[in-house]
Design a protein around this motif. Sequence first.
Motif, PDB file in Angstrom:
ATOM      1  N   LYS A 145      28.466  38.815  47.766  1.00 59.00           N
ATOM      2  CA  LYS A 145      29.008  39.104  49.095  1.00 59.00           C
ATOM      3  C   LYS A 145      29.053  37.848  49.962  1.00 59.00           C
ATOM      4  CE  LYS A 145      27.811  43.977  49.293  1.00 59.00           C
ATOM      5  NZ  LYS A 145      27.075  45.030  49.981  1.00 59.00           N
TER       6      LYS A 145
ATOM      7  N   LYS B 168      31.983  35.802  48.811  1.00 60.37           N
ATOM      8  CA  LYS B 168      33.230  36.448  49.238  1.00 60.37           C
ATOM      9  C   LYS B 168      33.481  36.182  50.726  1.00 60.37           C
ATOM     10  CE  LYS B 168      36.349  39.967  48.825  1.00 60.37           C
ATOM     11  NZ  LYS B 168      37.480  39.980  47.990  1.00 60.37           N
TER      12      LYS B 168
ATOM     13  N   LYS C 156      34.693  32.620  51.099  1.00 56.96           N
ATOM     14  CA  LYS C 156      36.066  32.484  50.611  1.00 56.96           C
ATOM     15  C   LYS C 156      37.065  33.066  51.614  1.00 56.96           C
ATOM     16  CE  LYS C 156      39.101  33.569  46.802  1.00 56.96           C
ATOM     17  NZ  LYS C 156      39.517  34.590  45.921  1.00 56.96           N
TER      18      LYS C 156
END
Length: 79
Positions: free
Chosen positions: A12, A15, A18
């Motif tokens: 997480k 992510k 990103k």
Amino acid sequence: MNVKILGTGCAKCKKLEKMSREILKDLDPEAEIGKVEDLQDIMAYGVMNTPALVLDGQVKFSGRLPGRKELEEILRENL
């Protein structure tokens, strides 16, 4: 804008980093984006659950991964 992603490297956290980079590429290409992985440094922000997002020194959320649209709104509001 100074952006910090707080997290120890979980999926997480990666992510969130990103998505933040992708969104900020368009919204604010000059934004400084950093990652804080050290637990002591993370706790210094008062964060106990990751991932967390810090914008210009203020924690905007922690302990969850927002959807892309919500993240974009948060970043846009803080430009």
